[in-house]
Design an enzyme around this catalytic site. Structure first.
Site, PDB file in Angstrom:
ATOM      1  N   GLU A 193       2.689 -13.582  -6.207  1.00  0.00           N
ATOM      2  CA  GLU A 193       2.854 -12.193  -6.661  1.00  0.00           C
ATOM      3  C   GLU A 193       3.716 -12.112  -7.915  1.00  0.00           C
ATOM      4  O   GLU A 193       3.458 -11.298  -8.809  1.00  0.00           O
ATOM      5  CB  GLU A 193       3.445 -11.342  -5.532  1.00  0.00           C
ATOM      6  CG  GLU A 193       2.469 -11.161  -4.366  1.00  0.00           C
ATOM      7  CD  GLU A 193       3.035 -10.402  -3.191  1.00  0.00           C
ATOM      8  OE1 GLU A 193       2.301 -10.213  -2.206  1.00  0.00           O
ATOM      9  OE2 GLU A 193       4.216  -9.985  -3.235  1.00  0.00           O
ATOM     10  N   HIS A 244       6.705  -2.070  -1.780  1.00  0.00           N
ATOM     11  CA  HIS A 244       6.078  -3.328  -1.376  1.00  0.00           C
ATOM     12  C   HIS A 244       7.115  -4.435  -1.510  1.00  0.00           C
ATOM     13  O   HIS A 244       7.941  -4.395  -2.428  1.00  0.00           O
ATOM     14  CB  HIS A 244       4.886  -3.669  -2.294  1.00  0.00           C
ATOM     15  CG  HIS A 244       4.418  -5.089  -2.136  1.00  0.00           C
ATOM     16  ND1 HIS A 244       3.552  -5.467  -1.138  1.00  0.00           N
ATOM     17  CD2 HIS A 244       4.763  -6.226  -2.806  1.00  0.00           C
ATOM     18  CE1 HIS A 244       3.360  -6.782  -1.217  1.00  0.00           C
ATOM     19  NE2 HIS A 244       4.080  -7.259  -2.225  1.00  0.00           N
ATOM     20  N   TYR A 266      -4.000  -6.808  -3.891  1.00  0.00           N
ATOM     21  CA  TYR A 266      -4.135  -6.627  -2.452  1.00  0.00           C
ATOM     22  C   TYR A 266      -5.385  -7.313  -1.893  1.00  0.00           C
ATOM     23  O   TYR A 266      -5.863  -6.935  -0.810  1.00  0.00           O
ATOM     24  CB  TYR A 266      -4.147  -5.139  -2.103  1.00  0.00           C
ATOM     25  CG  TYR A 266      -2.752  -4.525  -2.027  1.00  0.00           C
ATOM     26  CD1 TYR A 266      -1.835  -4.942  -1.062  1.00  0.00           C
ATOM     27  CD2 TYR A 266      -2.358  -3.523  -2.899  1.00  0.00           C
ATOM     28  CE1 TYR A 266      -0.565  -4.389  -0.980  1.00  0.00           C
ATOM     29  CE2 TYR A 266      -1.080  -2.955  -2.822  1.00  0.00           C
ATOM     30  CZ  TYR A 266      -0.193  -3.397  -1.860  1.00  0.00           C
ATOM     31  OH  TYR A 266       1.058  -2.852  -1.764  1.00  0.00           O
ATOM     32  N   LYS A 295       6.370   2.063  -5.165  1.00  0.00           N
ATOM     33  CA  LYS A 295       5.006   2.585  -5.208  1.00  0.00           C
ATOM     34  C   LYS A 295       4.961   3.998  -5.821  1.00  0.00           C
ATOM     35  O   LYS A 295       6.012   4.649  -5.984  1.00  0.00           O
ATOM     36  CB  LYS A 295       4.423   2.571  -3.787  1.00  0.00           C
ATOM     37  CG  LYS A 295       4.278   1.152  -3.208  1.00  0.00           C
ATOM     38  CD  LYS A 295       3.619   1.188  -1.827  1.00  0.00           C
ATOM     39  CE  LYS A 295       3.432  -0.204  -1.255  1.00  0.00           C
ATOM     40  NZ  LYS A 295       2.731  -0.188   0.060  1.00  0.00           N
ATOM     41  N   ASN A 355       4.114   4.533   1.482  1.00  0.00           N
ATOM     42  CA  ASN A 355       5.326   4.019   2.137  1.00  0.00           C
ATOM     43  C   ASN A 355       6.343   3.415   1.173  1.00  0.00           C
ATOM     44  O   ASN A 355       7.087   2.513   1.522  1.00  0.00           O
ATOM     45  CB  ASN A 355       4.961   3.057   3.276  1.00  0.00           C
ATOM     46  CG  ASN A 355       4.248   1.813   2.803  1.00  0.00           C
ATOM     47  OD1 ASN A 355       3.995   1.656   1.613  1.00  0.00           O
ATOM     48  ND2 ASN A 355       3.945   0.921   3.726  1.00  0.00           N
TER      49      ASN A 355
HETATM   50  N1  UDP Z   1      -1.404   0.041   4.988  1.00  0.00           N
HETATM   51  C1  UDP Z   1      -2.075   1.205   5.267  1.00  0.00           C
HETATM   52  N2  UDP Z   1      -2.508   1.432   6.554  1.00  0.00           N
HETATM   53  C2  UDP Z   1      -2.284   0.539   7.552  1.00  0.00           C
HETATM   54  C3  UDP Z   1      -1.604  -0.654   7.261  1.00  0.00           C
HETATM   55  C4  UDP Z   1      -1.173  -0.878   5.964  1.00  0.00           C
HETATM   56  O1  UDP Z   1      -2.269   2.031   4.388  1.00  0.00           O
HETATM   57  O2  UDP Z   1      -2.700   0.799   8.691  1.00  0.00           O
HETATM   58  C5  UDP Z   1      -0.954  -0.206   3.614  1.00  0.00           C
HETATM   59  C6  UDP Z   1       0.524   0.096   3.450  1.00  0.00           C
HETATM   60  O3  UDP Z   1       0.720   0.689   2.169  1.00  0.00           O
HETATM   61  C7  UDP Z   1       1.149  -1.284   3.485  1.00  0.00           C
HETATM   62  C8  UDP Z   1       0.066  -2.124   2.806  1.00  0.00           C
HETATM   63  O4  UDP Z   1      -1.162  -1.563   3.258  1.00  0.00           O
HETATM   64  O5  UDP Z   1       2.389  -1.314   2.828  1.00  0.00           O
HETATM   65  C9  UDP Z   1       0.090  -3.591   3.127  1.00  0.00           C
HETATM   66  O6  UDP Z   1       0.090  -3.772   4.525  1.00  0.00           O
HETATM   67  P1  UDP Z   1       1.056  -4.839   5.216  1.00  0.00           P
HETATM   68  O7  UDP Z   1       0.614  -4.947   6.646  1.00  0.00           O
HETATM   69  O8  UDP Z   1       1.069  -6.081   4.390  1.00  0.00           O
HETATM   70  O9  UDP Z   1       2.491  -4.106   5.210  1.00  0.00           O
HETATM   71  P2  UDP Z   1       3.820  -4.345   4.376  1.00  0.00           P
HETATM   72  O10 UDP Z   1       3.956  -5.819   4.147  1.00  0.00           O
HETATM   73  O11 UDP Z   1       3.680  -3.565   3.086  1.00  0.00           O
HETATM   74  O12 UDP Z   1       4.912  -3.765   5.242  1.00  0.00           O
END
Ligand code: UDP
Length: 141
Positions: free
Chosen positions: A128, A117, A51, A11, A114
């Protein structure tokens, strides 16, 4: 275990921190092959489509803004159990909860920024990968 493919994105925060190589080393050291890669600066529409599953979530707008804030590095990883293996390497969504030694524990600042992805299941991986690498530019080996 089956050979799988998964979609990974480094990211904008991690690209800005200049740690693409360090994250690639995590993938390769874990036995995952990078079989396609490209750098891209996503448009708002691309980020919203990618997304779309999160469109109703309160963080959606901020997530899209963050994902288009700078270039990202997108890759297809291939290997035994690649989907779960990549998720293990990534660590928990919130870096504060991520296990020591994971990519997010080491390189991420917050739950929004974070670092990486990774697809979470075979079905999402297929969708994807096709989204970012339609056609011929995946180099199976
Ligand atoms: N995210 C966020 N706030 C939250 C939860 C998720 O900004 O409270 C963002 C974060 O960048 C995350 C992405 O949304 O990586 C997708 O969420 P997911 O629950 O799918 O997490 P991941 O699979 O990336 O661990």
């Amino acid at each position: 275990m089956a050979i799988e493919r998964t979609l990974s994105i480094i990211k904008p925060d991690a690209v800005a921190k200049n740690v693409i190589g360090k994250i690639y080393d995590r993938f390769e050291s874990a036995g995952l092959k990078i079989i396609a890669s490209k750098m891209a600066h996503l448009s708002q529409s691309e980020a919203e489509q990618f997304y779309a599953v999160h469109a109703a979530r309160p963080f959606f707008k901020d997530l899209v803004s963050f994902m288009i804030s700078g270039p990202v590095m997108i890759q297809v990883l291939q290997g035994e159990g690649a989907i779960a293996k990549n998720r293990d390497l990534m660590g928990a969504t919130d870096p504060k909860k991520a296990d020591a030694g994971t990519i997010r524990a080491d390189f991420a600042d917050s739950i929004d920024a974070n670092a990486v992805h990774g697809s979470d299941a075979p079905e999402t991986a297929a969708v994807e990968i096709a989204f970012f690498f339609p056609g011929m530019n995946v180099f199976a080996r």
